[in-house]
Design a protein around this motif. Structure first.
Motif, PDB file in Angstrom:
ATOM      1  N   TYR A  18      13.538   3.168   3.955  1.00  0.00           N
ATOM      2  CA  TYR A  18      14.550   2.152   4.252  1.00  0.00           C
ATOM      3  C   TYR A  18      13.853   0.894   4.790  1.00  0.00           C
ATOM      4  O   TYR A  18      12.724   0.982   5.299  1.00  0.00           O
ATOM      5  N   PRO A  19      14.505  -0.258   4.717  1.00  0.00           N
ATOM      6  CA  PRO A  19      13.866  -1.492   5.181  1.00  0.00           C
ATOM      7  C   PRO A  19      13.336  -1.437   6.616  1.00  0.00           C
ATOM      8  O   PRO A  19      12.263  -1.975   6.902  1.00  0.00           O
ATOM      9  N   HIS A  20      14.074  -0.760   7.538  1.00  0.00           N
ATOM     10  CA  HIS A  20      13.633  -0.744   8.928  1.00  0.00           C
ATOM     11  C   HIS A  20      12.356   0.066   9.132  1.00  0.00           C
ATOM     12  O   HIS A  20      11.708  -0.036  10.177  1.00  0.00           O
ATOM     13  N   GLU A  21      11.976   0.868   8.131  1.00  0.00           N
ATOM     14  CA  GLU A  21      10.753   1.665   8.231  1.00  0.00           C
ATOM     15  C   GLU A  21       9.514   0.884   7.786  1.00  0.00           C
ATOM     16  O   GLU A  21       8.399   1.401   7.895  1.00  0.00           O
ATOM     17  N   LEU A  22       9.713  -0.334   7.313  1.00  0.00           N
ATOM     18  CA  LEU A  22       8.602  -1.161   6.840  1.00  0.00           C
ATOM     19  C   LEU A  22       8.288  -2.254   7.843  1.00  0.00           C
ATOM     20  O   LEU A  22       9.153  -2.688   8.608  1.00  0.00           O
ATOM     21  N   SER A  23       7.065  -2.737   7.813  1.00  0.00           N
ATOM     22  CA  SER A  23       6.687  -3.874   8.661  1.00  0.00           C
ATOM     23  C   SER A  23       7.320  -5.151   8.115  1.00  0.00           C
ATOM     24  O   SER A  23       7.819  -5.187   6.981  1.00  0.00           O
ATOM     25  N   MET A  49       5.657  -6.234   4.905  1.00  0.00           N
ATOM     26  CA  MET A  49       6.035  -5.406   3.758  1.00  0.00           C
ATOM     27  C   MET A  49       7.434  -5.760   3.268  1.00  0.00           C
ATOM     28  O   MET A  49       7.688  -5.830   2.062  1.00  0.00           O
ATOM     29  N   ARG A  50       8.353  -5.972   4.211  1.00  0.00           N
ATOM     30  CA  ARG A  50       9.711  -6.355   3.805  1.00  0.00           C
ATOM     31  C   ARG A  50       9.685  -7.682   3.039  1.00  0.00           C
ATOM     32  O   ARG A  50      10.419  -7.861   2.061  1.00  0.00           O
ATOM     33  N   GLN A  51       8.833  -8.605   3.498  1.00  0.00           N
ATOM     34  CA  GLN A  51       8.735  -9.887   2.799  1.00  0.00           C
ATOM     35  C   GLN A  51       8.265  -9.682   1.367  1.00  0.00           C
ATOM     36  O   GLN A  51       8.782 -10.290   0.423  1.00  0.00           O
ATOM     37  N   ARG A  52       7.300  -8.794   1.173  1.00  0.00           N
ATOM     38  CA  ARG A  52       6.791  -8.528  -0.178  1.00  0.00           C
ATOM     39  C   ARG A  52       7.827  -7.816  -1.046  1.00  0.00           C
ATOM     40  O   ARG A  52       7.897  -8.042  -2.252  1.00  0.00           O
ATOM     41  N   PRO A 111       0.828  -1.208   0.000  1.00  0.00           N
ATOM     42  CA  PRO A 111       0.000   0.000   0.000  1.00  0.00           C
ATOM     43  C   PRO A 111       0.864   1.260   0.000  1.00  0.00           C
ATOM     44  O   PRO A 111       1.979   1.253   0.517  1.00  0.00           O
ATOM     45  N   ASP A 112       0.328   2.339  -0.587  1.00  0.00           N
ATOM     46  CA  ASP A 112       1.055   3.611  -0.643  1.00  0.00           C
ATOM     47  C   ASP A 112       2.461   3.384  -1.208  1.00  0.00           C
ATOM     48  O   ASP A 112       3.477   3.774  -0.614  1.00  0.00           O
ATOM     49  N   ALA A 113       2.516   2.753  -2.374  1.00  0.00           N
ATOM     50  CA  ALA A 113       3.778   2.258  -2.935  1.00  0.00           C
ATOM     51  C   ALA A 113       4.802   3.366  -3.168  1.00  0.00           C
ATOM     52  O   ALA A 113       5.999   3.166  -2.944  1.00  0.00           O
ATOM     53  N   GLU A 114       4.342   4.543  -3.613  1.00  0.00           N
ATOM     54  CA  GLU A 114       5.284   5.629  -3.903  1.00  0.00           C
ATOM     55  C   GLU A 114       6.044   6.056  -2.653  1.00  0.00           C
ATOM     56  O   GLU A 114       7.251   6.302  -2.697  1.00  0.00           O
ATOM     57  N   ARG A 115       5.351   6.116  -1.521  1.00  0.00           N
ATOM     58  CA  ARG A 115       6.021   6.523  -0.280  1.00  0.00           C
ATOM     59  C   ARG A 115       6.951   5.417   0.210  1.00  0.00           C
ATOM     60  O   ARG A 115       8.085   5.672   0.633  1.00  0.00           O
ATOM     61  N   ARG A 116       6.499   4.161   0.144  1.00  0.00           N
ATOM     62  CA  ARG A 116       7.331   3.040   0.590  1.00  0.00           C
ATOM     63  C   ARG A 116       8.583   2.895  -0.271  1.00  0.00           C
ATOM     64  O   ARG A 116       9.631   2.451   0.204  1.00  0.00           O
TER      65      ARG A 116
END
Length: 337
Positions: A150-155, A158-161, A141-146
């Protein structure tokens, strides 16, 4: 006809202060183009180490034996620079731990687009556009922002995806997915499995799915290879294996998982523990835990041999072969999935 991907007399050995330890031994496996093969078994059975060795990713004290061929080329004898060209472009791996698979110092934008720039020589803007499209496709979700995080900012999910997206970017001929849906909720899990199915169908991609989730196996695999103590003990078409397992270990695995059509009391855990690398039992490695074991099982190791219905099994007394006569009352001893 040469198989698309083939492991022949393959093994993984680790040198330790106490001597050599065989994590994988005498393993033979083939995967055809467009085929999905699930590799299942308890933790410690050698599933991940098998393919870490194929990709040249073993720890320093690890080494491989035998042959691992992709389109006839032996990956185990390739020069490192040639293997670097193959990894990511012709074959890709989805790692079990996404945090260690991603560079914590690089934004997602750079990590994904770098793959396309190296392996497909795309210009920067096109590589970033394709990378962004792929992370949308894997349900971020919200792909442009993600994309600029950095990886540590993702759940964890999300990192798995993101790791899955990275593996899919170059449309490789072979994908090895090591527990790719473990950190995902059931809705995203279904989307990822659909993505894998579409990829294998659209691009004739071969997929090896390493998993503990036998529900995932039933929904995506064409064939299942069951591993125990570093060896394949059964290899069969998925529906045949679920309907009537031939190896006692396969049957025990199927009975140890809950099912909606069975009461909770029907779930039967497998007694005992898998053997350690330091003390593998003589004969069949599963015999200390097997309720059907006989004297021969404790003294002779059964080879993986072809039996009927397109299946292979490593057992001296496989179900459906020695007990195939419906009038034989001992047929009822053979547990069904």
């Amino acid at each position: 006809m040469t198989p698309f991907f083939e492991l022949s007399d393959y093994g993984v050995v680790f040198d330790t202060p106490d001597g050599a330890r065989h994590a994988v031994e005498d393993l033979n496996l083939t995967v055809a183009r467009g085929e999905t093969v699930a590799v299942v078994g308890e933790s410690g059975s050698g599933k991940s180490q098998t393919f870490n060795g194929v990709f040249g990713l073993l720890s320093r004290n690890g080494s491989t034996r035998g042959r691992a061929r992709l389109e006839g080329h032996d990956l185990l004898t390739m020069a490192e620079r040639d293997l670097d060209r193959v990894r990511g472009r012709d074959m890709a791996m989805v790692f079990q731990d996404p945090m260690t698979a991603l560079n914590p110092a690089m934004k997602i934008r750079h990590q994904l687009s770098e793959t396309l720039r190296i392996h497909r020589a795309l210009p920067k803007k096109r590589a970033e556009a394709e990378a962004l499209a792929m992370i949308r496709r894997v349900g971020i979700p919200d792909a442009e922002r993600r994309f600029d995080q950095y990886p540590h900012e993702l759940s964890g999910g999300m990192r798995q995806r993101i790791v899955i997206a990275m593996a899919l970017l170059c449309r490789p001929k072979l994908i090895v997915a090591d527990e790719p849906t473990t950190a995902l909720d059931v809705t995203i899990q279904a989307q990822i499995l659909d993505l894998f199915r579409n990829l294998t169908a659209e691009h004739d991609t071969a997929l090896v799915m390493i998993t503990h989730d036998l529900g995932v196996v039933a929904g995506i695999a064409d064939r299942v290879a069951v591993m125990y103590a570093g060896r394949i003990v059964e290899d069969a078409p998925v529906f045949a294996l679920y309907e009537r397992p031939a190896h006692p270990y396969t049957a025990a695995l199927l009975k140890s998982i809950p099912r909606v059509d069975r009461e909770a009391s029907a779930v039967e855990p497998i007694p005992g523990r898998p053997p350690s690398l330091a003390s593998s039992p003589k004969g069949c490695a599963f015999h200390p835990r097997c309720r059907y074991a006989k004297a021969r099982c404790a003294s002779e190791r059964p080879p993986l041999e072809a039996i009927k219905n397109d299946r292979q099994v490593a057992c001296w007394f496989p179900f459906g072969v020695t007990r195939a006569d419906p009038s034989d009352p001992s047929i009822d001893e053979a547990p069904h999935g």
